[in-house]
Design a protein around this motif. Structure first.
Motif, PDB file in Angstrom:
ATOM      1  N   VAL A 172       5.939  58.066  45.686  1.00  0.00           N
ATOM      2  CA  VAL A 172       6.949  57.186  46.267  1.00  0.00           C
ATOM      3  C   VAL A 172       6.319  55.805  46.407  1.00  0.00           C
ATOM      4  N   ILE A 173       6.901  54.821  45.718  1.00  0.00           N
ATOM      5  CA  ILE A 173       6.324  53.476  45.753  1.00  0.00           C
ATOM      6  C   ILE A 173       7.370  52.469  46.222  1.00  0.00           C
ATOM      7  N   GLY A 174       6.907  51.270  46.510  1.00  0.00           N
ATOM      8  CA  GLY A 174       7.804  50.214  46.979  1.00  0.00           C
ATOM      9  C   GLY A 174       7.108  49.387  48.045  1.00  0.00           C
ATOM     10  N   SER A 175       7.637  48.201  48.288  1.00  0.00           N
ATOM     11  CA  SER A 175       6.957  47.257  49.170  1.00  0.00           C
ATOM     12  C   SER A 175       7.016  47.692  50.643  1.00  0.00           C
ATOM     13  N   LYS A 231       1.835  73.660  44.022  1.00  0.00           N
ATOM     14  CA  LYS A 231       2.462  72.962  45.145  1.00  0.00           C
ATOM     15  C   LYS A 231       3.321  71.805  44.640  1.00  0.00           C
ATOM     16  N   THR A 232       4.325  71.483  45.405  1.00  0.00           N
ATOM     17  CA  THR A 232       5.149  70.318  45.130  1.00  0.00           C
ATOM     18  C   THR A 232       4.597  69.165  45.964  1.00  0.00           C
ATOM     19  N   ILE A 233       4.369  68.023  45.318  1.00  0.00           N
ATOM     20  CA  ILE A 233       3.691  66.925  46.006  1.00  0.00           C
ATOM     21  C   ILE A 233       4.593  65.696  46.101  1.00  0.00           C
ATOM     22  N   ILE A 234       4.687  65.139  47.290  1.00  0.00           N
ATOM     23  CA  ILE A 234       5.365  63.855  47.476  1.00  0.00           C
ATOM     24  C   ILE A 234       4.358  62.925  48.139  1.00  0.00           C
ATOM     25  N   LEU A 235       3.915  61.947  47.377  1.00  0.00           N
ATOM     26  CA  LEU A 235       2.832  61.079  47.845  1.00  0.00           C
ATOM     27  C   LEU A 235       3.300  59.632  47.913  1.00  0.00           C
ATOM     28  N   VAL A 236       3.126  59.010  49.084  1.00  0.00           N
ATOM     29  CA  VAL A 236       3.387  57.576  49.194  1.00  0.00           C
ATOM     30  C   VAL A 236       2.077  56.856  48.910  1.00  0.00           C
ATOM     31  N   GLU A 237       2.085  55.971  47.923  1.00  0.00           N
ATOM     32  CA  GLU A 237       0.845  55.264  47.579  1.00  0.00           C
ATOM     33  C   GLU A 237       1.156  53.906  46.974  1.00  0.00           C
ATOM     34  N   HIS A 238       0.159  53.034  47.059  1.00  0.00           N
ATOM     35  CA  HIS A 238       0.291  51.710  46.455  1.00  0.00           C
ATOM     36  C   HIS A 238      -0.622  51.552  45.236  1.00  0.00           C
ATOM     37  N   ALA A 244      -0.555  56.134  38.036  1.00  0.00           N
ATOM     38  CA  ALA A 244      -0.315  56.242  36.594  1.00  0.00           C
ATOM     39  C   ALA A 244      -1.048  57.441  36.006  1.00  0.00           C
ATOM     40  N   GLU A 245      -2.241  57.703  36.529  1.00  0.00           N
ATOM     41  CA  GLU A 245      -3.054  58.776  35.978  1.00  0.00           C
ATOM     42  C   GLU A 245      -2.603  60.159  36.454  1.00  0.00           C
ATOM     43  N   TYR A 246      -2.145  60.242  37.701  1.00  0.00           N
ATOM     44  CA  TYR A 246      -1.940  61.570  38.284  1.00  0.00           C
ATOM     45  C   TYR A 246      -0.483  61.993  38.489  1.00  0.00           C
ATOM     46  N   ALA A 247       0.409  61.044  38.817  1.00  0.00           N
ATOM     47  CA  ALA A 247       1.765  61.456  39.215  1.00  0.00           C
ATOM     48  C   ALA A 247       2.639  61.771  38.008  1.00  0.00           C
ATOM     49  N   ASP A 248       3.504  62.775  38.136  1.00  0.00           N
ATOM     50  CA  ASP A 248       4.450  63.109  37.066  1.00  0.00           C
ATOM     51  C   ASP A 248       5.652  62.175  37.106  1.00  0.00           C
ATOM     52  N   ARG A 249       6.106  61.899  38.327  1.00  0.00           N
ATOM     53  CA  ARG A 249       7.353  61.155  38.481  1.00  0.00           C
ATOM     54  C   ARG A 249       7.238  60.099  39.567  1.00  0.00           C
ATOM     55  N   ILE A 250       8.100  59.097  39.460  1.00  0.00           N
ATOM     56  CA  ILE A 250       8.089  57.978  40.399  1.00  0.00           C
ATOM     57  C   ILE A 250       9.429  57.894  41.121  1.00  0.00           C
ATOM     58  N   ILE A 251       9.346  57.628  42.412  1.00  0.00           N
ATOM     59  CA  ILE A 251      10.533  57.280  43.196  1.00  0.00           C
ATOM     60  C   ILE A 251      10.271  55.875  43.721  1.00  0.00           C
ATOM     61  N   LEU A 252      11.019  54.904  43.209  1.00  0.00           N
ATOM     62  CA  LEU A 252      10.788  53.510  43.606  1.00  0.00           C
ATOM     63  C   LEU A 252      11.845  53.094  44.626  1.00  0.00           C
ATOM     64  N   GLN A 287      13.387  50.242  47.482  1.00  0.00           N
ATOM     65  CA  GLN A 287      13.460  48.849  47.922  1.00  0.00           C
ATOM     66  C   GLN A 287      14.626  48.735  48.904  1.00  0.00           C
ATOM     67  N   ASP A 288      14.373  48.084  50.029  1.00  0.00           N
ATOM     68  CA  ASP A 288      15.411  47.884  51.050  1.00  0.00           C
ATOM     69  C   ASP A 288      16.193  49.166  51.367  1.00  0.00           C
ATOM     70  N   GLY A 289      15.479  50.263  51.499  1.00  0.00           N
ATOM     71  CA  GLY A 289      16.125  51.509  51.911  1.00  0.00           C
ATOM     72  C   GLY A 289      16.886  52.230  50.815  1.00  0.00           C
ATOM     73  N   LYS A 290      16.799  51.727  49.594  1.00  0.00           N
ATOM     74  CA  LYS A 290      17.477  52.402  48.471  1.00  0.00           C
ATOM     75  C   LYS A 290      16.441  52.919  47.483  1.00  0.00           C
ATOM     76  N   VAL A 291      16.810  54.000  46.781  1.00  0.00           N
ATOM     77  CA  VAL A 291      16.009  54.400  45.628  1.00  0.00           C
ATOM     78  C   VAL A 291      16.539  53.603  44.452  1.00  0.00           C
ATOM     79  N   VAL A 292      15.776  52.620  44.015  1.00  0.00           N
ATOM     80  CA  VAL A 292      16.264  51.714  42.980  1.00  0.00           C
ATOM     81  C   VAL A 292      15.908  52.206  41.575  1.00  0.00           C
ATOM     82  N   LYS A 293      14.898  53.085  41.486  1.00  0.00           N
ATOM     83  CA  LYS A 293      14.550  53.666  40.192  1.00  0.00           C
ATOM     84  C   LYS A 293      13.913  55.008  40.438  1.00  0.00           C
ATOM     85  N   GLN A 294      14.189  55.959  39.563  1.00  0.00           N
ATOM     86  CA  GLN A 294      13.451  57.214  39.593  1.00  0.00           C
ATOM     87  C   GLN A 294      13.352  57.748  38.179  1.00  0.00           C
TER      88      GLN A 294
END
Ligand SMILES: Nc1ncnc2c1ncn2[C@@H]1O[C@H](COP(=O)(O)OP(=O)(O)OP(=O)(O)O)[C@@H](O)[C@H]1O
Ligand SMILES: [Mg+2]
Length: 286
Positions: free
Chosen positions: A36-39, A196-203, A209-217, A219-226
């Motif tokens: 899970v990424i985002g500012s 295990k299923t992993i949900i990781l918040v990271e910057h 890029a090396e480890y995660a399968d999928r991205i949840i991006l 912004q302002d409380g919305k999922v703008v890309k996945q």
């Protein structure tokens, strides 16, 4: 199989006038690793608190939409059962320390004790986790006397030892040096390899890029890309949502903008070397 299904989720904190999460739709699949990424302030921690049931069980506020954990509405889960299913590692490792145990060993054993397991089994499980996270040398220390990075590892250990199916980990490397950070990613990968299923918040984009399968991006409380890591983190468009890209991807994009098309946008060091080698061959430079 969908472990977590979220439909039209919106949430408003108590007292606050506006929604903090807006109409989120997502399906978290079993055994996948999501970053899970985002500012700052995008709503990542709030989103995690919904998934682990802290909202609505503790924080009241106004929660709308459907949140199903293994098909069952989160409002119908007992919080105790939910916290065995979903291990949560706090953004601030100081919050995780129970404050009632005098050694790291006891601290890590605390959750298992609460489950009423036999002493021998607890000892074995704690020893395994200490070894896996390479923190055996900390076992007799007082949890409050640890450095930030050591606390983060102990916090992670105290969750991993419970063997939850889903791990929600909120910025576990903020207090760690580059080597410690890489080690934590390796531990998370180990967990993924155990199904295990992993949900990781990271910057840290290079590691994501090396480890995660999928991205949840977010912004302002919305999922703008996945989507797949390789798609989201190779796309220049991602930059406009307040997220960074891995430096290797920026390099690939810049090369393309300079009319030196590498064929694909690399995300990691390894990929960069490989696409540049191929490109040099194609251009007759090697
Ligand atoms: N308990 C609370 N009550 C009211 N508003 C809150 C509460 N916690 C967070 N917020 C607000 O909700 C928004 C999202 O915060 P959140 O902590 O989820 O963001 P985040 O993406 O985790 O940020 P960071 O990267 O800084 O950890 C922010 O505007 C924040 O001020
Ligand atoms: Mg946060």
């Amino acid at each position: 199989m969908s472990m977590i299904t979220i439909k039209n989720l919106s949430y408003q904190y108590p007292i606050v006038e506006t929604d903090v999460l807006h109409d989120i739709n997502i399906s978290i699949e079993k055994g996948e690793f999501y970053a899970v990424i985002g500012s700052n302030g995008a709503g990542k921690t709030t989103f995690c608190n919904v998934i682990r049931g802290f909202i609505p069980h503790f924080y009241k506020g106004d929660l709308r939409g459907e949140i199903l954990i293994e098909g069952k509405d989160i409002r119908d889960w007992e919080l105790g059962d939910l916290s065995q299913k979903i291990g949560y590692v706090f953004q601030n490792p100081f919050t995780q320390i129970s404050g009632v145990k005098e050694t790291v060993f006891e601290e890590i054993a605390f959750g298992l004790e609460n489950l009423g397991l036999e002493v021998e089994i607890i000892k074995e499980k704690v020893e395994n986790v200490l070894k896996m996270l390479e923190i055996e040398y900390l076992q007799e220390k007082n949890p409050f006397e640890l450095s930030g990075g050591q606390k983060q590892r102990v916090a992670l250990a105290s969750i991993i030892v419970m063997e939850p199916d889903i791990l929600v980990i909120d910025e576990p490397t903020s207090q760690l040096d580059p080597q410690g950070t890489e080690e934590v990613f390796k531990i998370i990968e180990l967990m993924k390899n155990k199904g295990k299923t992993i949900i990781l918040v990271e910057h840290k984009m290079e590691l994501i890029a090396e480890y995660a399968d999928r991205i949840i991006l977010m912004q302002d409380g919305k999922v703008v890309k996945q989507g797949l890591t390789k798609d989201i983190l190779s796309d220049e468009d991602t930059l406009q949502y307040g997220s960074a890209l891995p430096q290797y991807a920026l390099f690939g994009i810049e090369m393309r903008n300079q009319n030196m098309d590498l064929g694909s946008i690399p995300l990691t060091e390894k990929q960069s070397i490989s696409v540049v080698q191929q490109w040099m061959k194609k251009e007759g430079l090697a």
